[in-house]
Scaffold this active site. Structure first.
Site, PDB file in Angstrom:
ATOM      1  N   GLU A   1       0.324 -84.915 -36.761  1.00  0.00           N
ATOM      2  CA  GLU A   1      -0.274 -85.033 -38.088  1.00  0.00           C
ATOM      3  C   GLU A   1      -1.671 -84.434 -38.068  1.00  0.00           C
ATOM      4  O   GLU A   1      -2.332 -84.379 -37.021  1.00  0.00           O
ATOM      5  CB  GLU A   1      -0.387 -86.501 -38.513  1.00  0.00           C
TER       6      GLU A   1
ATOM      7  N   HIS B   1      -9.034 -96.746 -44.228  1.00  0.00           N
ATOM      8  CA  HIS B   1      -7.677 -97.273 -44.075  1.00  0.00           C
ATOM      9  C   HIS B   1      -7.416 -98.207 -45.256  1.00  0.00           C
ATOM     10  O   HIS B   1      -7.988 -99.294 -45.353  1.00  0.00           O
ATOM     11  CB  HIS B   1      -7.557 -98.035 -42.752  1.00  0.00           C
TER      12      HIS B   1
ATOM     13  N   ARG C   1       6.889-106.510 -42.907  1.00  0.00           N
ATOM     14  CA  ARG C   1       6.646-107.903 -42.532  1.00  0.00           C
ATOM     15  C   ARG C   1       5.397-108.410 -43.227  1.00  0.00           C
ATOM     16  O   ARG C   1       4.701-107.671 -43.932  1.00  0.00           O
ATOM     17  CB  ARG C   1       6.450-108.000 -41.016  1.00  0.00           C
TER      18      ARG C   1
END
Length: 447
Positions: A200, A208, A291
């Site tokens: 990438e 983030h 999750r």
């Protein structure tokens, strides 16, 4: 609704799930290793089952023991929390074969998003923006050089089955690329049993940003806004907040609806988090966690929505209890991960807690399963608690956090509380002027 749920985890997250179950009128089964016999979630559960010795491999990761515990106690469902088996599709398959519900997404979605290459391809197909990079796994060094030349240096070599920063290496020049490939493959093979890697574009100063989603597997899905998790050390989150200081309402709504629409198209079930790098006003998908996240409380604090309640309801076959119009954002929340670690060297600090006092007051939440006299074992993750504070705005939130850190007492072991006392007073933190590299640079300058 289920009548009994087994909690396949330990520590603060096991206690968090136990509380949600009790509020829903569901009986709880705690599992524990011999090292966790005196753990708080074991003390408070309706039933408990010892599933093995201290090693996680022989207890919390031992699927036959967990299935046996379900059968012994009559548990109808398993909530895996985070970590351990929470993103293990094989575990979800085995539970399904035994007629036990898995409180999480389908095994197919876990597998799909657990493979970072397939996850990226899926994101593209769903209209989610991605980081420029290889279309799939990199088979040869020559192919890696070709892709790197196309997208431009620096590049990031990433493990296809990776997570937690393992199997990730940066190459800033062609000369560094072959070294990065060899090291990433070796680390990926060791950590995940899979040496596959992909490339990438390496973003220089991104934040983030992650979007919390909920789906019911019946075509309904919503987003609960974003969290900013840019303060990281070795790709491990340290401080999280909602909402992000870097986003405005338009950007927040646009990326949230993009993600929610993708989850509706997937017919995703349960809680999930889509993680992005954000730079110069653009979002770039990096992965999806299928999750519950460690940092989910900051989202709960600004929305008033109990994410674990929704997980359990959806797993029992119900539709989501709310629509996107029901989601309202109120104020600001910050979470600090309190670890049993030296605040300078970050070496683990297991041992007995001699004194323990948590802060309180308006807008304060502490998720922790430790107590005065508790012996922190050396076998597991060093997280011992999370301090979450809420304020009407970010300024008030930081003021409240400063006060709470001064009140927090954990004696007998080292913790990271002193680090957070430094961070909350730093001008860059007050301004919200930081990216994913900021904390490591700060720590390097401080030593």
């Amino acid at each position: 609704m289920f009548s009994k749920v087994l909690i396949a985890n330990r520590g603060e997250i096991a206690l968090r799930i136990l509380r949600a179950c009790k509020e829903l009128g569901i009986q709880t089964v705690a599992v524990h290793s011999t090292a966790d016999a005196d753990a708080m979630h074991v003390r408070l559960a309706d039933e408990s089952v010892c599933i093995g010795p201290p090693s996680a491999r022989d207890s919390y990761l031992h699927i036959p023991a967990l299935v046996a515990a379900c059968e012994i106690t009559g548990a109808e469902a398993v909530h895996p929390g985070y970590g351990f088996l929470s993103e293990n599709a094989r575990f979800a398959d085995i539970l399904q074969a035994h007629g036990i519900a898995f409180v999480g997404p389908s095994p197919e979605h876990i597998r799909l998003m657990g493979d970072k290459i397939e996850a990226k391809r899926t994101a593209v197909s769903l209209g989610i923006p991605v980081v420029p990079g290889s279309d799939g796994g990199i088979e040869t060094d020559a192919e890696a050089h070709r892709v790197a030349d196309e997208i431009g240096y620096p590049v990031l070599v990433k493990a296809a089955a990776g997570g937690g920063g393992r199997g990730m290496k940066v190459a800033r020049t062609p000369a560094e690329l072959e070294f990065a490939l060899a090291n990433a493959r070796a680390e990926a093979q060791s950590a995940f049993g899979d040496a596959s890697v992909y490339l990438e574009k390496y973003l220089a100063t991104p934040r983030h940003i992650e979007i919390q989603v909920l789906g019911d597997g019946q075509g309904n899905a919503i987003h609960l806004g974003e969290r900013d998790c840019s303060l990281q050390r070795r790709h491990q989150k340290v401080w999280e907040e909602a909402r992000s200081p870097a986003l405005n309402d338009d950007a927040r709504a646009e990326i949230g609806e993009t993600v929610a629409a993708a989850m509706r198209k997937m017919r995703y079930s349960g809680a999930g988090t889509i993680e992005f790098l954000y730079e110069n006003g653009a979002f770039y998908f990096i992965e999806m966690n299928t999750r519950l996240q460690v940092e989910h409380p900051v989202t709960e604090m600004i929305t008033g929505i109990d994410i674990v309640h929704e997980q359990i309801r959806v797993a029992s076959g119900s539709t989501l209890s709310l629509t996107q119009d029901d989601v309202q954002f109120d104020g600001h929340a910050i979470e600090c991960r309190i670890n049993a670690e030296d605040p300078r060297t970050f070496m683990p600090s297991p041992g007995r807690i001699s004194h323990f006092h948590t802060p309180g007051g308006l807008g304060v939440r502490v998720d922790s399963a430790v107590y005065q006299g508790y012996l922190i074992p050396p076998y597991y993750d060093s997280l011992i608690g999370k301090l979450i504070v809420h304020g009407r705005n970010r300024v008030e939130c930081l003021m409240r956090l400063r006060r709470c850190l001064d009140e927090f007492v954990v004696d007998g072991i080292n913790t990271t509380i002193p680090l957070f006392r430094q961070l909350v007073d730093h001008p860059d933190i007050a301004d919200g002027s930081y990216d994913i590299h900021w904390l490591e640079a700060y720590l390097a300058e401080s030593t």
